[in-house]
Design a protein around this motif. Structure first.
Motif, PDB file in Angstrom:
ATOM      1  N   TYR A  70       6.436  -8.827  -2.950  1.00  0.00           N
ATOM      2  CA  TYR A  70       6.238  -8.182  -1.583  1.00  0.00           C
ATOM      3  C   TYR A  70       5.937  -6.795  -1.947  1.00  0.00           C
ATOM      4  O   TYR A  70       6.825  -5.923  -1.781  1.00  0.00           O
ATOM      5  N   ALA A  72       4.495  -4.970   0.548  1.00  0.00           N
ATOM      6  CA  ALA A  72       4.360  -4.136   2.091  1.00  0.00           C
ATOM      7  C   ALA A  72       2.814  -4.839   2.682  1.00  0.00           C
ATOM      8  O   ALA A  72       2.021  -4.702   1.621  1.00  0.00           O
ATOM      9  N   PRO A  73       2.769  -4.945   3.688  1.00  0.00           N
ATOM     10  CA  PRO A  73       1.611  -5.233   4.364  1.00  0.00           C
ATOM     11  C   PRO A  73       0.271  -4.340   3.684  1.00  0.00           C
ATOM     12  O   PRO A  73      -0.803  -4.645   3.553  1.00  0.00           O
ATOM     13  N   LYS A  90       0.920 -11.317   5.434  1.00  0.00           N
ATOM     14  CA  LYS A  90       0.879 -10.179   5.925  1.00  0.00           C
ATOM     15  C   LYS A  90       1.220  -9.270   4.708  1.00  0.00           C
ATOM     16  O   LYS A  90       0.900  -8.294   4.494  1.00  0.00           O
ATOM     17  N   GLY A  91       2.556  -9.397   4.360  1.00  0.00           N
ATOM     18  CA  GLY A  91       3.257  -8.671   3.428  1.00  0.00           C
ATOM     19  C   GLY A  91       3.495  -9.068   2.169  1.00  0.00           C
ATOM     20  O   GLY A  91       4.643  -8.502   1.339  1.00  0.00           O
ATOM     21  N   SER A  92       3.160 -10.232   1.676  1.00  0.00           N
ATOM     22  CA  SER A  92       3.540 -11.258   0.506  1.00  0.00           C
ATOM     23  C   SER A  92       2.413 -11.881  -0.153  1.00  0.00           C
ATOM     24  O   SER A  92       1.479 -12.066   0.549  1.00  0.00           O
ATOM     25  N   ARG A 113       1.189   1.434  -4.333  1.00  0.00           N
ATOM     26  CA  ARG A 113       2.404   1.648  -3.411  1.00  0.00           C
ATOM     27  C   ARG A 113       3.246   2.983  -3.700  1.00  0.00           C
ATOM     28  O   ARG A 113       3.703   3.773  -2.972  1.00  0.00           O
TER      29      ARG A 113
END
Length: 123
Positions: A70, A72-73, A90-92, A113
């Motif tokens: 995960y 984040a998007p 979307k985020g994974s 990130r």
């Protein structure tokens, strides 16, 4: 790593709760994240291992047939093409347990990130 530069005992316990073959993949994922984000704090958040530096960077969790990652998007969107061979949302993204981890891709996403969070913190 926690704020003292140590692995979180809670993350140790989380990883130890899985079968040995899954533990190996989770330890490798943990190592990659630690190398890509050496200043990140390691903790449990949302009941899963979480790495934070100027906010959450990434989380991961093991399931029956995959490891959920995960970032984040924004982390998914930035690597959409490279991640297209995996199931995700979307985020994974889901890394199947019966396939090798895409180590270089994971490293690139974590580094992305970190950069994103650091830049946001400086604004």
């Amino acid at each position: 790593m926690n704020q003292n530069g140590q692995h979180s005992e809670l993350v140790d316990e989380y990883i130890a709760s899985f079968p040995a073959d899954v533990q190996l993949k989770l330890q490798r994922l943990r190592q990659i994240i630690g190398e890509a984000a050496p200043l990140a704090e390691e903790k449990i958040s949302y009941k899963m291992p979480t790495y934070a530096q100027h906010g959450n960077l990434v989380h991961f969790a093991a399931y029956t047939k995959h490891i959920g990652f995960y970032p984040a998007p924004s982390g998914i969107l930035a690597f959409k093409e490279q991640l297209s061979r995996f199931k995700g949302a979307k985020g994974s993204v889901q890394f199947p347990l019966d396939q090798p981890l895409p180590e270089n891709l994971i490293r690139e996403i974590v580094e992305f990130r970190v950069k994103e969070n650091v830049e946001r913190s400086q604004k």
